[in-house]
Write an enzyme that holds these catalytic residues in place. Structure first.
Site, short mmCIF file in Angstrom:
data_model
loop_
_atom_site.label_atom_id
_atom_site.label_comp_id
_atom_site.label_asym_id
_atom_site.label_seq_id
_atom_site.Cartn_x
_atom_site.Cartn_y
_atom_site.Cartn_z
N LYS A 97 -40.72 63.22 -19.89
CA LYS A 97 -41.83 64.13 -20.19
C LYS A 97 -43.11 63.66 -19.51
O LYS A 97 -43.86 64.46 -18.94
CB LYS A 97 -42.05 64.25 -21.70
CG LYS A 97 -40.88 64.85 -22.47
CD LYS A 97 -40.63 66.30 -22.09
CE LYS A 97 -39.50 66.93 -22.89
NZ LYS A 97 -39.11 68.26 -22.36
N LEU A 105 -32.45 67.54 -21.69
CA LEU A 105 -31.83 66.66 -22.68
C LEU A 105 -32.94 66.09 -23.55
O LEU A 105 -34.03 65.76 -23.04
CB LEU A 105 -31.06 65.54 -21.97
CG LEU A 105 -29.93 66.03 -21.05
CD1 LEU A 105 -29.30 64.86 -20.30
CD2 LEU A 105 -28.87 66.79 -21.84
N SER A 121 -44.13 66.79 -25.14
CA SER A 121 -43.92 66.21 -26.48
C SER A 121 -45.05 65.26 -26.82
O SER A 121 -45.62 64.61 -25.93
CB SER A 121 -42.61 65.44 -26.45
OG SER A 121 -42.52 64.57 -27.56
N TYR A 133 -36.12 59.38 -22.54
CA TYR A 133 -36.42 60.80 -22.82
C TYR A 133 -37.92 61.05 -22.70
O TYR A 133 -38.37 61.96 -21.99
CB TYR A 133 -35.94 61.19 -24.22
CG TYR A 133 -36.67 62.37 -24.77
CD1 TYR A 133 -36.40 63.65 -24.32
CD2 TYR A 133 -37.69 62.21 -25.73
CE1 TYR A 133 -37.12 64.74 -24.79
CE2 TYR A 133 -38.39 63.29 -26.21
CZ TYR A 133 -38.11 64.56 -25.74
OH TYR A 133 -38.83 65.63 -26.20
N1 UFG Z 1 -36.26 59.48 -40.63
C1 UFG Z 1 -35.61 58.93 -41.71
N2 UFG Z 1 -34.27 59.14 -41.83
C2 UFG Z 1 -33.55 59.87 -40.93
C3 UFG Z 1 -34.23 60.45 -39.82
C4 UFG Z 1 -35.59 60.23 -39.70
O1 UFG Z 1 -36.20 58.25 -42.54
O2 UFG Z 1 -32.33 60.02 -41.09
C5 UFG Z 1 -37.71 59.29 -40.50
C6 UFG Z 1 -38.11 58.56 -39.23
O3 UFG Z 1 -38.07 57.19 -39.41
C7 UFG Z 1 -39.51 59.10 -39.01
C8 UFG Z 1 -39.47 60.52 -39.59
O4 UFG Z 1 -38.32 60.55 -40.43
O5 UFG Z 1 -40.41 58.37 -39.75
C9 UFG Z 1 -39.31 61.59 -38.54
O6 UFG Z 1 -38.22 61.26 -37.71
P1 UFG Z 1 -37.58 62.31 -36.69
O7 UFG Z 1 -36.43 61.62 -36.02
O8 UFG Z 1 -37.32 63.59 -37.37
O9 UFG Z 1 -38.77 62.57 -35.68
P2 UFG Z 1 -39.56 61.56 -34.73
O10 UFG Z 1 -40.97 61.64 -35.16
O11 UFG Z 1 -38.94 60.23 -34.67
O12 UFG Z 1 -39.24 62.22 -33.34
C10 UFG Z 1 -40.03 63.24 -32.87
C11 UFG Z 1 -39.23 64.16 -31.93
C12 UFG Z 1 -38.88 63.47 -30.64
C13 UFG Z 1 -40.10 62.80 -30.06
C14 UFG Z 1 -40.68 61.85 -31.08
C15 UFG Z 1 -41.88 61.11 -30.58
O13 UFG Z 1 -38.05 64.60 -32.56
O14 UFG Z 1 -38.43 64.45 -29.72
O15 UFG Z 1 -41.07 62.62 -32.21
O16 UFG Z 1 -42.96 61.99 -30.45
F1 UFG Z 1 -39.77 62.09 -28.95
#
Ligand code: UFG
Length: 345
Positions: free
Chosen positions: A153, A83, A124, A149
């Site tokens: 990891k 998940l 991750s 989550y």
């Molecule tokens: N963001 C937006 N709008 C959205 C979605 C995301 O502005 O609708 C921004 C977030 O704030 C962030 C960036 O886009 O600044 C990236 O966000 P993501 O959700 O795409 O990715 P994350 O970096 O938050 O998450 C990733 C992985 C997770 C992991 C996390 C921490 O998807 O599995 O990094 O390492 F846990």
């Protein structure tokens, strides 16, 4: 090698299956199809022109896992199954701990009983926690994570270290992914999130294709070049190639466990991603800047030097490539695998 790919119908797993077959490996997939569609397998068989044996069950089922290893001659495992939604993990933590940990225990025990000791594990960048210096380097300790989550990891990384320490016959690669995006250049496989996408790139893609009205940009007041968060986006094709490289590497290695970052080494801001996607799609992405999302770090990216040197691997795709391939997948399959035409129609 005959490689078992757990979660092989999922986003990263499916792209890795294609790479493994291209590299001459036999692939067996195990997937519970909890977050993946069976149609993925048809696409994979068309892309690889092979028949892919699929075991549809959950690895937390110890008896079925044991039976799989007894019935298939497995040389190595790439373990993607689990998940993975950060927000959901806060709501249902027990499900996350139980599923991600028990499936790994069940797999490790069955592997050991059947003399299979090569494992590539999906970790991750989230395990670097809130305080690691950027760029992230593999030796940083202590590991920590801000969500259940992420903590699964961290926990599994510790389990793997302990297991490898006491039983050095193991050959384990721990791969820490940064932000996987993009799709296979054929446009036939890609990311197919259920419901509202949690992640930036699939959300942008759904706005571009007209499935959603506007994007929300979570915060433009971060201490970064344009005020929006920076991440290390990596093309899923580069990530898949990294798994094949890691598998080759551990086959020749003397050490029971080793960790590699899979990232590009470059940070890209949310606004830069939006603009790259507009260039790739020719569509405007309407967005509103809203409040910061809880738990987001301002900026981080990988130091990929260890993977570059030891795996002979390097990410080669640019953010424009990532957006172009995401757009091809999204525009040719607006509803993901659900109602898209089969590839040969
Ligand atoms: N963001 C937006 N709008 C959205 C979605 C995301 O502005 O609708 C921004 C977030 O704030 C962030 C960036 O886009 O600044 C990236 O966000 P993501 O959700 O795409 O990715 P994350 O970096 O938050 O998450 C990733 C992985 C997770 C992991 C996390 C921490 O998807 O599995 O990094 O390492 F846990």
């Amino acid at each position: 090698m005959r490689v078992l790919v757990s979660g092989g119908a999922g986003y990263i797993g499916s792209h890795t299956v294609v790479r493994l077959v291209a590299a001459g490996h036999d692939v067996v997939v195990v997937d519970n199809f909890g977050n993946a569609k069976p149609a993925v397998i048809d696409r994979l068989e068309a892309l690889t022109e092979t028949n892919i044996p699929v075991h549809a069950f959950d690895l937390t089922d110890k008896d079925k896992t044991e039976h799989l290893f007894a019935s298939e001659q497995i040389d190595a495992v790439i373990h993607f199954a689990g998940l993975k939604a950060v927000g959901e993990s806060v709501q249902i933590p027990l499900d996350y701990y139980q599923n991600n940990l028990e499936s790994t225990f069940s797999l490790l025990r069955a592997m050991r009983r059947h003399g299979c000791s090569s494992l590539v594990f999906s970790s991750s960048a989230t395990v670097y926690g809130d305080n690691a210096p950027v760029p992230y380097q593999e030796d940083y300790e202590p590991l920590s994570a801000a969500s259940p989550y992420g903590r699964t990891k961290v926990m599994i990384e510790h389990v793997l270290r302990d297991v490898a320490h006491i039983d050095p016959v193991w050959r384990i690669a721990v791969l820490r992914y940064f932000n996987p995006v993009g799709a296979h250049p054929s446009g036939t496989i890609g990311e197919d999130p259920q419901g509202i996408p949690n992640n930036l790139m699939p959300f942008i893609a759904q706005v571009a294709v007209g499935k959603r009205d506007r994007l929300q940009v979570f915060g433009a007041d971060y201490p970064t070049t344009d005020g929006t968060c920076e991440r290390d986006y990596i093309h899923v094709e580069d990530l898949a190639a990294g798994h094949v490289a890691a598998l080759n590497r551990i086959a020749m290695s003397n050490s029971p466990i080793r960790t590699w970052n899979l990232g590009t080494g470059t940070g890209t801001s949310v606004l830069e991603v939006i603009h790259a996607f507009e260039r790739a799609s020719g569509r405007t992405i309407p967005y509103d800047v809203v409040a910061r999302r809880a738990g987001d770090l301002p900026a981080y990216w990988a130091d990929p030097a260890r993977a570059n040197e030891e795996l002979g691997w390097r990410a080669t795709h640019t953010i424009d490539d990532m957006c172009a391939d995401t757009w091809r997948w999204q525009s040719e399959n607006p509803h993901g695998y659900e109602d898209a035409a089969p590839p040969d129609e």
